[in-house]
Design a protein around this motif. Sequence first.
Motif, PDB file in Angstrom:
ATOM      1  N   LEU A   8       0.867  -1.177   0.000  1.00  0.00           N
ATOM      2  CA  LEU A   8       0.000   0.000   0.000  1.00  0.00           C
ATOM      3  C   LEU A   8       0.898   1.220   0.000  1.00  0.00           C
ATOM      4  O   LEU A   8       1.760   1.373   0.848  1.00  0.00           O
ATOM      5  N   GLU A   9       0.704   2.087  -0.978  1.00  0.00           N
ATOM      6  CA  GLU A   9       1.583   3.238  -1.119  1.00  0.00           C
ATOM      7  C   GLU A   9       1.184   4.336  -0.133  1.00  0.00           C
ATOM      8  O   GLU A   9       0.018   4.663   0.013  1.00  0.00           O
ATOM      9  N   GLU A  10       2.166   4.864   0.562  1.00  0.00           N
ATOM     10  CA  GLU A  10       1.959   5.964   1.500  1.00  0.00           C
ATOM     11  C   GLU A  10       2.457   7.251   0.854  1.00  0.00           C
ATOM     12  O   GLU A  10       3.220   7.227  -0.086  1.00  0.00           O
ATOM     13  N   GLU A  11       2.045   8.385   1.393  1.00  0.00           N
ATOM     14  CA  GLU A  11       2.468   9.677   0.882  1.00  0.00           C
ATOM     15  C   GLU A  11       3.927   9.958   1.221  1.00  0.00           C
ATOM     16  O   GLU A  11       4.425   9.529   2.244  1.00  0.00           O
ATOM     17  N   TRP A  12       4.565  10.718   0.368  1.00  0.00           N
ATOM     18  CA  TRP A  12       5.911  11.196   0.650  1.00  0.00           C
ATOM     19  C   TRP A  12       5.824  12.248   1.747  1.00  0.00           C
ATOM     20  O   TRP A  12       4.928  13.078   1.760  1.00  0.00           O
ATOM     21  N   VAL A  13       6.767  12.232   2.674  1.00  0.00           N
ATOM     22  CA  VAL A  13       6.877  13.246   3.722  1.00  0.00           C
ATOM     23  C   VAL A  13       8.113  14.065   3.407  1.00  0.00           C
ATOM     24  O   VAL A  13       9.200  13.513   3.198  1.00  0.00           O
ATOM     25  N   GLU A  14       7.949  15.383   3.344  1.00  0.00           N
ATOM     26  CA  GLU A  14       9.066  16.255   2.973  1.00  0.00           C
ATOM     27  C   GLU A  14       9.529  17.047   4.181  1.00  0.00           C
ATOM     28  O   GLU A  14       8.731  17.525   4.980  1.00  0.00           O
ATOM     29  N   GLN A  15      10.836  17.155   4.299  1.00  0.00           N
ATOM     30  CA  GLN A  15      11.443  17.906   5.392  1.00  0.00           C
ATOM     31  C   GLN A  15      12.612  18.710   4.843  1.00  0.00           C
ATOM     32  O   GLN A  15      13.364  18.215   4.015  1.00  0.00           O
ATOM     33  N   THR A  16      12.761  19.930   5.293  1.00  0.00           N
ATOM     34  CA  THR A  16      13.898  20.763   4.911  1.00  0.00           C
ATOM     35  C   THR A  16      14.655  21.100   6.182  1.00  0.00           C
ATOM     36  O   THR A  16      14.045  21.479   7.183  1.00  0.00           O
ATOM     37  N   ALA A  17      15.981  20.951   6.146  1.00  0.00           N
ATOM     38  CA  ALA A  17      16.782  21.221   7.344  1.00  0.00           C
ATOM     39  C   ALA A  17      18.142  21.768   6.934  1.00  0.00           C
ATOM     40  O   ALA A  17      18.740  21.294   5.971  1.00  0.00           O
ATOM     41  N   PRO A  18      18.647  22.753   7.689  1.00  0.00           N
ATOM     42  CA  PRO A  18      20.021  23.201   7.444  1.00  0.00           C
ATOM     43  C   PRO A  18      20.982  22.141   7.950  1.00  0.00           C
ATOM     44  O   PRO A  18      20.671  21.402   8.884  1.00  0.00           O
ATOM     45  N   GLY A  19      22.128  22.058   7.303  1.00  0.00           N
ATOM     46  CA  GLY A  19      23.101  21.053   7.718  1.00  0.00           C
ATOM     47  C   GLY A  19      24.507  21.451   7.343  1.00  0.00           C
ATOM     48  O   GLY A  19      24.757  22.557   6.864  1.00  0.00           O
ATOM     49  N   CYS A  20      25.407  20.529   7.560  1.00  0.00           N
ATOM     50  CA  CYS A  20      26.828  20.740   7.281  1.00  0.00           C
ATOM     51  C   CYS A  20      27.313  19.601   6.390  1.00  0.00           C
ATOM     52  O   CYS A  20      27.032  18.435   6.660  1.00  0.00           O
ATOM     53  N   LEU A  21      28.034  19.938   5.330  1.00  0.00           N
ATOM     54  CA  LEU A  21      28.574  18.949   4.403  1.00  0.00           C
ATOM     55  C   LEU A  21      30.087  19.059   4.392  1.00  0.00           C
ATOM     56  O   LEU A  21      30.632  20.147   4.208  1.00  0.00           O
ATOM     57  N   GLU A  22      30.762  17.928   4.625  1.00  0.00           N
ATOM     58  CA  GLU A  22      32.222  17.869   4.583  1.00  0.00           C
ATOM     59  C   GLU A  22      32.639  16.805   3.581  1.00  0.00           C
ATOM     60  O   GLU A  22      31.994  15.769   3.466  1.00  0.00           O
ATOM     61  N   HIS A  23      33.721  17.077   2.867  1.00  0.00           N
ATOM     62  CA  HIS A  23      34.257  16.113   1.910  1.00  0.00           C
ATOM     63  C   HIS A  23      35.603  15.613   2.412  1.00  0.00           C
ATOM     64  O   HIS A  23      36.402  16.380   2.930  1.00  0.00           O
ATOM     65  N   GLY A  24      35.818  14.308   2.240  1.00  0.00           N
ATOM     66  CA  GLY A  24      37.099  13.712   2.590  1.00  0.00           C
ATOM     67  C   GLY A  24      37.572  12.815   1.475  1.00  0.00           C
ATOM     68  O   GLY A  24      36.908  12.699   0.438  1.00  0.00           O
ATOM     69  N   SER A  25      38.687  12.157   1.673  1.00  0.00           N
ATOM     70  CA  SER A  25      39.240  11.298   0.622  1.00  0.00           C
ATOM     71  C   SER A  25      38.373  10.076   0.362  1.00  0.00           C
ATOM     72  O   SER A  25      38.325   9.566  -0.750  1.00  0.00           O
ATOM     73  N   GLY A  26      37.644   9.594   1.388  1.00  0.00           N
ATOM     74  CA  GLY A  26      36.833   8.389   1.211  1.00  0.00           C
ATOM     75  C   GLY A  26      35.379   8.647   0.902  1.00  0.00           C
ATOM     76  O   GLY A  26      34.613   7.713   0.691  1.00  0.00           O
ATOM     77  N   TYR A  32      22.849  16.948  10.000  1.00  0.00           N
ATOM     78  CA  TYR A  32      21.729  17.885  10.125  1.00  0.00           C
ATOM     79  C   TYR A  32      20.887  17.517  11.344  1.00  0.00           C
ATOM     80  O   TYR A  32      20.972  16.409  11.864  1.00  0.00           O
ATOM     81  N   LEU A  33      20.079  18.467  11.801  1.00  0.00           N
ATOM     82  CA  LEU A  33      19.145  18.225  12.897  1.00  0.00           C
ATOM     83  C   LEU A  33      17.787  17.862  12.317  1.00  0.00           C
ATOM     84  O   LEU A  33      17.288  18.529  11.408  1.00  0.00           O
ATOM     85  N   GLU A  34      17.198  16.798  12.850  1.00  0.00           N
ATOM     86  CA  GLU A  34      15.869  16.372  12.419  1.00  0.00           C
ATOM     87  C   GLU A  34      14.841  17.415  12.840  1.00  0.00           C
ATOM     88  O   GLU A  34      14.960  18.023  13.899  1.00  0.00           O
TER      89      GLU A  34
END
Length: 129
Positions: A8-26, A32-34
């Motif tokens: 049974l298909e349920e509706e999509w739930v959308e959330q927008t949150a500020p966060g932090c993105l870091e890149h590393g070699s791997g 982000y905060l929920e």
Amino acid sequence: SRQCFDDLEEEWVEQTAPGCLEHGSGGSILTYLEGETSGLEGTRTTLELAEGRITLTRAGEYRSQMVFEEGTGHVSGYQTPYGVLPLEILTQRLRWTMEGLEGRVELDYRIQIGSQHAGLTQVRLWVNE
């Protein structure tokens, strides 16, 4: 995100949150905060994105660490205010791309809590500046 139970298909739930993105070699790390919409308000979620693998760690009142690898099952615990729930996760689809401060994560997985199936969860995450 959305959850489907017994096909049974349920509706999509959308959330927008500020966060932090870091890149590393791997790979990349996204934190982000929920928000209120997720039911986990105030929980810090960290996604570690590596080749072929995503590790999701939650810190706060609801704590967990879930590992997602396509076609592979993983067992972990989910700490709630009421105790620990045993989780078994089977990842069906895992795709992610990150370039600069933009990216996308696609994650489909089935989850079993104890002996009960909790359906299919689909997550689509867009990252932008």
